[in-house]
Design a protein around this motif. Sequence first.
Motif, PDB file in Angstrom:
ATOM      1  N   ALA A 139       0.794  -1.056  -0.017  1.00  0.00           N
ATOM      2  CA  ALA A 139      -0.126   0.077   0.139  1.00  0.00           C
ATOM      3  C   ALA A 139       0.752   1.164   0.091  1.00  0.00           C
ATOM      4  O   ALA A 139       1.778   1.178   0.754  1.00  0.00           O
ATOM      5  CB  ALA A 139      -0.865   0.214   1.339  1.00  0.00           C
ATOM      6  N   ILE A 140       0.516   2.203  -0.815  1.00  0.00           N
ATOM      7  CA  ILE A 140       1.203   3.449  -0.847  1.00  0.00           C
ATOM      8  C   ILE A 140       1.263   4.149   0.419  1.00  0.00           C
ATOM      9  O   ILE A 140       2.045   5.116   0.584  1.00  0.00           O
ATOM     10  CB  ILE A 140       0.543   4.410  -2.113  1.00  0.00           C
ATOM     11  N   GLU A 141       0.030   4.022   1.190  1.00  0.00           N
ATOM     12  CA  GLU A 141      -0.244   4.639   2.470  1.00  0.00           C
ATOM     13  C   GLU A 141      -0.571   3.740   3.571  1.00  0.00           C
ATOM     14  O   GLU A 141      -1.645   2.965   3.239  1.00  0.00           O
ATOM     15  CB  GLU A 141      -0.950   5.857   2.376  1.00  0.00           C
ATOM     16  N   PRO A 142      -0.085   3.688   4.658  1.00  0.00           N
ATOM     17  CA  PRO A 142      -0.330   2.737   5.681  1.00  0.00           C
ATOM     18  C   PRO A 142      -1.687   3.214   6.163  1.00  0.00           C
ATOM     19  O   PRO A 142      -2.077   4.315   6.390  1.00  0.00           O
ATOM     20  CB  PRO A 142       0.691   2.731   6.833  1.00  0.00           C
ATOM     21  N   ASN A 143      -2.673   2.059   6.439  1.00  0.00           N
ATOM     22  CA  ASN A 143      -3.929   2.253   7.368  1.00  0.00           C
ATOM     23  C   ASN A 143      -4.221   1.085   7.975  1.00  0.00           C
ATOM     24  O   ASN A 143      -4.766   0.143   7.534  1.00  0.00           O
ATOM     25  CB  ASN A 143      -4.987   2.686   6.466  1.00  0.00           C
ATOM     26  N   GLY A 144      -3.701   1.028   9.257  1.00  0.00           N
ATOM     27  CA  GLY A 144      -3.899  -0.137  10.091  1.00  0.00           C
ATOM     28  C   GLY A 144      -5.520  -0.407  10.351  1.00  0.00           C
ATOM     29  O   GLY A 144      -5.785  -1.877  10.433  1.00  0.00           O
ATOM     30  N   GLN A 188       2.907  -1.446   8.215  1.00  0.00           N
ATOM     31  CA  GLN A 188       4.377  -0.941   7.719  1.00  0.00           C
ATOM     32  C   GLN A 188       4.914  -0.231   8.501  1.00  0.00           C
ATOM     33  O   GLN A 188       5.309  -0.658   9.732  1.00  0.00           O
ATOM     34  CB  GLN A 188       3.737  -0.022   6.331  1.00  0.00           C
ATOM     35  N   ASP A 189       5.690   1.098   8.401  1.00  0.00           N
ATOM     36  CA  ASP A 189       6.376   1.588   9.412  1.00  0.00           C
ATOM     37  C   ASP A 189       5.481   2.801  10.237  1.00  0.00           C
ATOM     38  O   ASP A 189       6.050   3.740  10.858  1.00  0.00           O
ATOM     39  CB  ASP A 189       7.291   2.527   8.790  1.00  0.00           C
ATOM     40  N   ARG A 190       4.331   2.559  10.329  1.00  0.00           N
ATOM     41  CA  ARG A 190       3.314   3.460  11.114  1.00  0.00           C
ATOM     42  C   ARG A 190       2.584   2.916  12.280  1.00  0.00           C
ATOM     43  O   ARG A 190       2.184   1.597  12.052  1.00  0.00           O
ATOM     44  CB  ARG A 190       2.351   4.503  10.272  1.00  0.00           C
ATOM     45  N   ALA A 191       2.488   3.462  13.399  1.00  0.00           N
ATOM     46  CA  ALA A 191       1.407   2.722  14.472  1.00  0.00           C
ATOM     47  C   ALA A 191       0.419   3.610  14.577  1.00  0.00           C
ATOM     48  O   ALA A 191       0.489   4.851  14.081  1.00  0.00           O
ATOM     49  CB  ALA A 191       2.382   2.802  15.658  1.00  0.00           C
ATOM     50  N   PHE A 192      -0.672   3.156  14.892  1.00  0.00           N
ATOM     51  CA  PHE A 192      -2.048   3.734  15.274  1.00  0.00           C
ATOM     52  C   PHE A 192      -2.703   3.480  16.563  1.00  0.00           C
ATOM     53  O   PHE A 192      -2.624   2.360  16.906  1.00  0.00           O
ATOM     54  CB  PHE A 192      -2.871   3.266  14.160  1.00  0.00           C
ATOM     55  N   SER A 243       6.600   6.785  12.192  1.00  0.00           N
ATOM     56  CA  SER A 243       5.707   7.715  12.767  1.00  0.00           C
ATOM     57  C   SER A 243       4.414   6.933  13.383  1.00  0.00           C
ATOM     58  O   SER A 243       4.370   5.866  13.368  1.00  0.00           O
ATOM     59  CB  SER A 243       5.137   8.556  11.444  1.00  0.00           C
ATOM     60  N   ALA A 244       3.602   7.731  14.029  1.00  0.00           N
ATOM     61  CA  ALA A 244       2.506   7.259  14.616  1.00  0.00           C
ATOM     62  C   ALA A 244       1.518   8.209  14.629  1.00  0.00           C
ATOM     63  O   ALA A 244       1.596   9.454  14.734  1.00  0.00           O
ATOM     64  CB  ALA A 244       2.848   6.995  16.134  1.00  0.00           C
TER      65      ALA A 244
END
Length: 389
Positions: A42-47, A288-292, A327-328
Amino acid sequence: MVDIAHQAAINPASAKDAATTRAPVPLTSIEPGQWRALAQRAIEPNGYYLPGWELAVSASARGRSGASALAAFDGPSTRLTGLMPVISLWRAWRIPLPALVSAHPYGTLCSPLIDREAPIEAATRLLQQAREAGAHALVLNDVALDGAAMNSLTQVLGRDGLTPRVLSSYIRASLDATQDGETLLREALGAKKLKELRRLRHRLEEHGPVAFDVARRPDEIGPALETFLQLEASGWKGKRGTALVQHAGDATFIRRAVPALSETAQCEIVTLRAGATPVAAGIVLRHQDRAFFFKLGIDERFAKYSPGVQLTLELTRHLCADPAIASADSTAGADHPMINPIWRGRFAIGDVLVPLRRNDPVVALIHGALAAHGAAYAAARRAVRLLRK
């Protein structure tokens, strides 16, 4: 779908148009392996649109079940390249006009999954799928306005002479986890505030040694989730009847989603304890490299020690020390009093009306209906706040 059925009263379709209209597919028809593979690309993470999460929401969450999907496939390989969970405008707000709306995944982020290897092609196919379903517009709720997914859709719309319209927006807190955690906290809060929080933590230690735990493995995640649910229900959410465990469908959803994501290392539960007593806990998704940061629960008997803030400080250090996280997303509302002073990154979130045909008068009707609904909803919220005072 009810809103598409109402299209005949607004803009009667020809027999040829009716023959080509195809409803969005059930979300459950998307092959999970293909969905997971798309999430990795995905081009943009979305948990919140990971299959383990969204399928659990759609299966049982209160008011959010039974979602459909716009799905884009790469023709030669039949590889899934785009996915946008949707519901009808009628189902979302009882507006009988031909539009599709982002299916809300409980978390406040609905940016669709778009393949970074072919973003324009995937966005083109998603929009075409919406047209083939009979929709005149898409209403994308809670999307990152400057995110890569929205940018891909905007490029395709611009090529067709169409312009998305932002219906509402706000600025949300985020964390730059590439920084040193201690430096970030010192710059965000200042030495005086950190000193006061350390004093409160020392006072909390009077109830037992303070420990920060992270549950990741499937055998750890179940007990940690039950601790979180108990904490959430013990506070103001429980008093208002909005805690997850208070509704059978929501409890079923979260008890399915969290273990499912723990199997793929995409969920963890963080807990702060004073001795054997949990005083705060939170659910964190990872994509990916993002937390939510999904939700926080605290034991209000310890409120004078700021347990939610203490947990967030530890979570900040934890994420900043993790090389896999850059990032988060706080997934919090605008001007959130707890998270905004700590996580100083900002990005824009909004609701967007996406027209699907040029010079389409139906889009103006949809926009007017949404504006009227928004005004009525705002008035109702003001009345509720007055009643609670």
